[in-house]
Motif scaffolding. Structure first.
Motif, mmCIF file in Angstrom:
data_model
loop_
_atom_site.group_PDB
_atom_site.id
_atom_site.type_symbol
_atom_site.label_atom_id
_atom_site.label_comp_id
_atom_site.label_asym_id
_atom_site.label_seq_id
_atom_site.Cartn_x
_atom_site.Cartn_y
_atom_site.Cartn_z
ATOM 1 N N VAL A 64 0.844 -1.203 0.000
ATOM 2 C CA VAL A 64 0.000 0.000 0.000
ATOM 3 C C VAL A 64 0.874 1.247 0.000
ATOM 4 C CG1 VAL A 64 -1.803 1.276 1.229
ATOM 5 C CG2 VAL A 64 -1.861 -1.234 1.194
ATOM 6 N N GLU A 65 1.908 1.250 0.811
ATOM 7 C CA GLU A 65 2.806 2.401 0.883
ATOM 8 C C GLU A 65 3.572 2.596 -0.422
ATOM 9 O OE1 GLU A 65 5.133 2.183 4.470
ATOM 10 O OE2 GLU A 65 3.330 2.012 5.706
ATOM 11 N N ALA A 66 4.033 1.506 -1.036
ATOM 12 C CA ALA A 66 4.755 1.612 -2.311
ATOM 13 C C ALA A 66 3.833 2.158 -3.400
ATOM 14 C CB ALA A 66 5.309 0.248 -2.716
ATOM 15 N N ALA A 67 2.591 1.692 -3.426
ATOM 16 C CA ALA A 67 1.634 2.181 -4.418
ATOM 17 C C ALA A 67 1.393 3.673 -4.231
ATOM 18 C CB ALA A 67 0.325 1.401 -4.304
ATOM 19 N N ARG A 68 1.224 4.089 -2.989
ATOM 20 C CA ARG A 68 0.996 5.517 -2.711
ATOM 21 C C ARG A 68 2.173 6.352 -3.215
ATOM 22 N NH1 ARG A 68 0.754 6.009 2.965
ATOM 23 N NH2 ARG A 68 -0.948 4.646 2.651
ATOM 24 N N ARG A 69 3.399 5.884 -2.955
ATOM 25 C CA ARG A 69 4.587 6.618 -3.421
ATOM 26 C C ARG A 69 4.633 6.685 -4.952
ATOM 27 N NH1 ARG A 69 7.065 3.666 0.710
ATOM 28 N NH2 ARG A 69 7.941 2.243 -0.816
ATOM 29 N N ALA A 70 4.085 5.668 -5.606
ATOM 30 C CA ALA A 70 4.057 5.636 -7.070
ATOM 31 C C ALA A 70 2.862 6.397 -7.640
ATOM 32 C CB ALA A 70 4.032 4.190 -7.551
ATOM 33 N N GLY A 71 1.979 6.885 -6.771
ATOM 34 C CA GLY A 71 0.855 7.680 -7.208
ATOM 35 C C GLY A 71 -0.343 6.881 -7.682
ATOM 36 N N MET A 72 -0.511 5.678 -7.124
ATOM 37 C CA MET A 72 -1.657 4.868 -7.536
ATOM 38 C C MET A 72 -2.318 4.227 -6.328
ATOM 39 S SD MET A 72 0.299 1.595 -9.243
ATOM 40 C CE MET A 72 1.539 2.569 -10.066
ATOM 41 N N ARG A 86 -7.426 -7.340 7.713
ATOM 42 C CA ARG A 86 -8.212 -6.372 6.939
ATOM 43 C C ARG A 86 -8.068 -4.974 7.556
ATOM 44 N NH1 ARG A 86 -12.165 -6.971 3.438
ATOM 45 N NH2 ARG A 86 -12.285 -9.203 3.898
ATOM 46 N N ALA A 87 -8.182 -4.896 8.876
ATOM 47 C CA ALA A 87 -8.085 -3.598 9.560
ATOM 48 C C ALA A 87 -6.726 -2.940 9.316
ATOM 49 C CB ALA A 87 -8.342 -3.773 11.054
ATOM 50 N N GLU A 88 -5.651 -3.711 9.381
ATOM 51 C CA GLU A 88 -4.319 -3.145 9.155
ATOM 52 C C GLU A 88 -4.172 -2.610 7.739
ATOM 53 O OE1 GLU A 88 -1.368 -5.723 11.989
ATOM 54 O OE2 GLU A 88 -2.365 -6.798 10.348
ATOM 55 N N LEU A 89 -4.696 -3.348 6.768
ATOM 56 C CA LEU A 89 -4.589 -2.923 5.372
ATOM 57 C C LEU A 89 -5.465 -1.703 5.100
ATOM 58 C CD1 LEU A 89 -4.540 -6.457 3.746
ATOM 59 C CD2 LEU A 89 -2.602 -4.884 4.014
ATOM 60 N N GLU A 90 -6.651 -1.686 5.667
ATOM 61 C CA GLU A 90 -7.525 -0.520 5.513
ATOM 62 C C GLU A 90 -6.915 0.703 6.185
ATOM 63 O OE1 GLU A 90 -11.211 -2.027 7.059
ATOM 64 O OE2 GLU A 90 -11.812 -2.828 5.089
ATOM 65 N N GLU A 91 -6.348 0.510 7.358
ATOM 66 C CA GLU A 91 -5.698 1.620 8.068
ATOM 67 C C GLU A 91 -4.518 2.163 7.261
ATOM 68 O OE1 GLU A 91 -2.865 1.900 11.887
ATOM 69 O OE2 GLU A 91 -4.861 1.101 12.311
ATOM 70 N N ALA A 92 -3.820 1.289 6.555
ATOM 71 C CA ALA A 92 -2.692 1.709 5.728
ATOM 72 C C ALA A 92 -3.149 2.492 4.497
ATOM 73 C CB ALA A 92 -1.876 0.494 5.300
ATOM 74 N N GLY A 93 -4.443 2.357 4.138
ATOM 75 C CA GLY A 93 -4.965 3.115 3.020
ATOM 76 C C GLY A 93 -5.364 2.292 1.807
ATOM 77 N N ALA A 94 -5.513 0.984 1.963
ATOM 78 C CA ALA A 94 -5.943 0.151 0.834
ATOM 79 C C ALA A 94 -7.296 0.634 0.309
ATOM 80 C CB ALA A 94 -6.037 -1.310 1.258
ATOM 81 N N ALA A 95 -7.420 0.704 -1.010
ATOM 82 C CA ALA A 95 -8.671 1.141 -1.638
ATOM 83 C C ALA A 95 -9.764 0.095 -1.455
ATOM 84 C CB ALA A 95 -8.442 1.410 -3.117
ATOM 85 N N ALA A 96 -9.380 -1.159 -1.356
ATOM 86 C CA ALA A 96 -10.303 -2.272 -1.109
ATOM 87 C C ALA A 96 -9.482 -3.430 -0.579
ATOM 88 C CB ALA A 96 -11.032 -2.676 -2.381
ATOM 89 N N VAL A 97 -10.126 -4.293 0.189
ATOM 90 C CA VAL A 97 -9.463 -5.490 0.717
ATOM 91 C C VAL A 97 -10.360 -6.679 0.416
ATOM 92 C CG1 VAL A 97 -8.525 -6.646 2.750
ATOM 93 C CG2 VAL A 97 -8.352 -4.156 2.559
ATOM 94 N N TYR A 98 -9.781 -7.698 -0.199
ATOM 95 C CA TYR A 98 -10.526 -8.894 -0.595
ATOM 96 C C TYR A 98 -10.049 -10.099 0.209
ATOM 97 C CZ TYR A 98 -11.905 -5.956 -4.465
ATOM 98 O OH TYR A 98 -12.412 -4.931 -5.211
ATOM 99 N N ASP A 99 -10.990 -11.004 0.496
ATOM 100 C CA ASP A 99 -10.662 -12.199 1.269
ATOM 101 C C ASP A 99 -9.677 -13.105 0.555
ATOM 102 O OD1 ASP A 99 -12.315 -11.489 3.391
ATOM 103 O OD2 ASP A 99 -14.042 -12.532 2.543
ATOM 104 N N ASP A 100 -9.780 -13.194 -0.760
ATOM 105 C CA ASP A 100 -8.924 -14.096 -1.532
ATOM 106 C C ASP A 100 -8.927 -13.642 -2.992
ATOM 107 O OD1 ASP A 100 -11.341 -15.148 -2.732
ATOM 108 O OD2 ASP A 100 -11.546 -16.452 -0.975
#
Length: 65
Positions: free
Chosen positions: A16-24, A36-50
């Motif tokens: 998530v952090e690398a994508a943000r630095r790349a502008g996406m 899921r909570a950690e990824l959402e907190e990091a700024g993931a646009a969506a989180v999928y189970d699999d």
């Protein structure tokens, strides 16, 4: 493809952090050991189970063209 038309797919906070630095945005799959909570907190646009859930959402989610 320019970054403003791309979406990064990852499974960790670092992705998530690398994508943000790349502008996406980054969508994540719960395969990397992060919650899921950690990824959402990091700024993931969506989180999928699999990967199947990500594929099932291609027409509606952040990956929709």
């Amino acid at each position: 493809m320019p970054a403003d038309r791309a979406v990064f797919v990852g499974d960790t906070r670092w992705d998530v952090e690398a994508a943000r630095r790349a502008g996406m945005p980054c969508v994540c799959v719960l395969t990397g050991g992060w919650s899921r909570a950690e990824l959402e907190e990091a700024g993931a646009a969506a989180v999928y189970d699999d990967p199947r859930a990500l594929l099932d959402d291609l027409d509606r989610g952040p990956l929709a063209l």
